[in-house]
Design a protein around this motif. Structure first.
Motif, PDB file in Angstrom:
ATOM      1  N   TYR A 129      -5.884  -1.809   5.962  1.00 19.75           N
ATOM      2  CA  TYR A 129      -5.804  -2.976   5.092  1.00 19.75           C
ATOM      3  C   TYR A 129      -7.122  -3.156   4.341  1.00 19.75           C
ATOM      4  O   TYR A 129      -8.195  -3.182   4.961  1.00 19.75           O
ATOM      5  CB  TYR A 129      -5.538  -4.252   5.904  1.00 19.75           C
ATOM      6  CG  TYR A 129      -4.253  -4.221   6.695  1.00 19.75           C
ATOM      7  CD1 TYR A 129      -3.080  -4.782   6.202  1.00 19.75           C
ATOM      8  CD2 TYR A 129      -4.211  -3.619   7.954  1.00 19.75           C
ATOM      9  CE1 TYR A 129      -1.901  -4.751   6.935  1.00 19.75           C
ATOM     10  CE2 TYR A 129      -3.035  -3.582   8.692  1.00 19.75           C
ATOM     11  CZ  TYR A 129      -1.885  -4.147   8.177  1.00 19.75           C
ATOM     12  OH  TYR A 129      -0.716  -4.118   8.903  1.00 19.75           O
ATOM     13  N   ILE A 146      -9.614  -5.587   2.771  1.00 21.29           N
ATOM     14  CA  ILE A 146      -9.926  -7.004   2.949  1.00 21.29           C
ATOM     15  C   ILE A 146     -10.799  -7.425   1.776  1.00 21.29           C
ATOM     16  O   ILE A 146     -11.883  -6.862   1.560  1.00 21.29           O
ATOM     17  CB  ILE A 146     -10.646  -7.256   4.287  1.00 21.29           C
ATOM     18  CG1 ILE A 146      -9.899  -6.555   5.440  1.00 21.29           C
ATOM     19  CG2 ILE A 146     -10.776  -8.753   4.537  1.00 21.29           C
ATOM     20  CD1 ILE A 146      -8.459  -6.977   5.618  1.00 21.29           C
ATOM     21  N   ARG A 169      -5.310 -14.192   5.081  1.00 23.62           N
ATOM     22  CA  ARG A 169      -5.705 -14.155   6.474  1.00 23.62           C
ATOM     23  C   ARG A 169      -6.173 -15.530   6.948  1.00 23.62           C
ATOM     24  O   ARG A 169      -6.465 -16.426   6.151  1.00 23.62           O
ATOM     25  CB  ARG A 169      -6.846 -13.145   6.659  1.00 23.62           C
ATOM     26  CG  ARG A 169      -6.465 -11.726   6.345  1.00 23.62           C
ATOM     27  CD  ARG A 169      -7.670 -10.866   6.051  1.00 23.62           C
ATOM     28  NE  ARG A 169      -8.647 -10.847   7.122  1.00 23.62           N
ATOM     29  CZ  ARG A 169      -8.704  -9.930   8.092  1.00 23.62           C
ATOM     30  NH1 ARG A 169      -7.791  -8.958   8.109  1.00 23.62           N
ATOM     31  NH2 ARG A 169      -9.641  -9.962   9.010  1.00 23.62           N
ATOM     32  N   TRP A 197      -9.881 -14.700   3.828  1.00 20.29           N
ATOM     33  CA  TRP A 197      -9.856 -13.510   2.992  1.00 20.29           C
ATOM     34  C   TRP A 197      -8.418 -13.084   2.742  1.00 20.29           C
ATOM     35  O   TRP A 197      -7.500 -13.511   3.445  1.00 20.29           O
ATOM     36  CB  TRP A 197     -10.641 -12.384   3.658  1.00 20.29           C
ATOM     37  CG  TRP A 197     -12.114 -12.613   3.672  1.00 20.29           C
ATOM     38  CD1 TRP A 197     -12.802 -13.421   4.532  1.00 20.29           C
ATOM     39  CD2 TRP A 197     -13.084 -12.075   2.778  1.00 20.29           C
ATOM     40  NE1 TRP A 197     -14.142 -13.404   4.227  1.00 20.29           N
ATOM     41  CE2 TRP A 197     -14.349 -12.571   3.157  1.00 20.29           C
ATOM     42  CE3 TRP A 197     -13.017 -11.193   1.694  1.00 20.29           C
ATOM     43  CZ2 TRP A 197     -15.519 -12.236   2.488  1.00 20.29           C
ATOM     44  CZ3 TRP A 197     -14.179 -10.852   1.033  1.00 20.29           C
ATOM     45  CH2 TRP A 197     -15.416 -11.374   1.432  1.00 20.29           C
ATOM     46  N   GLU A 218      -5.687  -9.741   2.331  1.00 22.51           N
ATOM     47  CA  GLU A 218      -5.562  -8.370   2.799  1.00 22.51           C
ATOM     48  C   GLU A 218      -4.374  -7.696   2.143  1.00 22.51           C
ATOM     49  O   GLU A 218      -3.331  -8.306   1.931  1.00 22.51           O
ATOM     50  CB  GLU A 218      -5.445  -8.293   4.320  1.00 22.51           C
ATOM     51  CG  GLU A 218      -4.189  -8.887   4.904  1.00 22.51           C
ATOM     52  CD  GLU A 218      -4.100  -8.667   6.416  1.00 22.51           C
ATOM     53  OE1 GLU A 218      -5.146  -8.568   7.069  1.00 22.51           O
ATOM     54  OE2 GLU A 218      -2.967  -8.600   6.929  1.00 22.51           O
ATOM     55  N   GLU A 245      -9.856  -2.694   7.135  1.00 26.20           N
ATOM     56  CA  GLU A 245      -9.544  -2.888   8.557  1.00 26.20           C
ATOM     57  C   GLU A 245      -8.429  -1.923   8.968  1.00 26.20           C
ATOM     58  O   GLU A 245      -7.435  -1.773   8.256  1.00 26.20           O
ATOM     59  CB  GLU A 245      -9.098  -4.331   8.814  1.00 26.20           C
ATOM     60  CG  GLU A 245      -8.894  -4.625  10.295  1.00 26.20           C
ATOM     61  CD  GLU A 245      -8.653  -6.096  10.564  1.00 26.20           C
ATOM     62  OE1 GLU A 245      -9.391  -6.684  11.361  1.00 26.20           O
ATOM     63  OE2 GLU A 245      -7.713  -6.652   9.960  1.00 26.20           O
TER      64      GLU A 245
END
Length: 204
Positions: free
Chosen positions: A78, A80, A155, A159, A161, A199
């Motif tokens: 992901y 971010i 998120r 943030w 994603e 991530e």
């Protein structure tokens, strides 16, 4: 990288910082700048983030070794990131993502900046005419871009994603996963993107 364990499965999760990513033009002050985290938001994982000022060629790569991940686990990568209120150029055409491990490749078209109701093609020809004139993309292709591509999620830490792709870490052998975000076809300027990192965590 930062490390944590997923609570439900105990599988390993990693966040690769923006500084550890390969960002084309990332060290050129006219195109990207590095911002101390204290000036962005309450994030204590890394000391700085990458902020996009203006580029036509957007390309970001990240790599991770499979031996540090949990074996027999399906993972997803992901990106971010955050967008400024004045960000532009990240709606159409879609960006392309890929996640490669050995002969396996997971590819998708994504939109880091979803079009809102005021910028939809169906109700506003100006948005279409702008991208047709600047990018030279046919109307049908733009419509497909807006309707069929992946869009980001928000998120708990504030943030955004975007899922880039997935891979299965079979035996945890010494392989390398290559993750990429790319948009070079539009030939238009893009700005207002702040990248925290990529991530890698188990796919649910």
């Amino acid at each position: 990288m930062s490390f944590q364990l997923e609570r439900s499965s105990g599988a390993k999760c990693y966040m690769i910082s923006a500084r550890e990513l390969s960002i084309v033009w990332g060290d050129t002050p006219h195109y990207w700048k590095w911002i101390p985290v204290a000036y962005t938001s309450r994030v204590d994982r890394f000391s700085e983030v990458a902020h996009l000022l203006n580029v036509c060629w957007l390309e970001i790569h990240g790599k991770i070794q499979t031996r540090i991940l949990s074996p027999k686990t399906n993972y997803a990568a992901y990106l971010i990131y955050k967008l400024d209120a004045a960000s532009h150029g990240l709606q159409v055409p879609a960006q392309e993502t890929s996640v490669k491990l050995g002969t396996h490749e997971s590819k998708h078209k994504v939109r880091l900046q979803p079009a809102d109701s005021e910028q939809s093609i169906g109700g506003h020809g100006l948005f279409y005419r702008f991208f047709q004139g600047i990018v030279g993309v046919p109307r049908q292709e733009i419509c497909e871009d807006l309707e069929e591509n992946r869009i980001p999620g928000v998120r708990n830490d504030g943030w955004m994603e975007m899922e880039m792709g997935e891979f299965f870490n079979d035996g945890g052998d010494d392989g390398e996963v290559d993750m990429c975000l790319l948009e070079v076809k539009g030939r238009h300027w893009k700005s207002g993107l702040t990248v925290l990192g990529i991530e890698v965590r188990p796919k649910k």
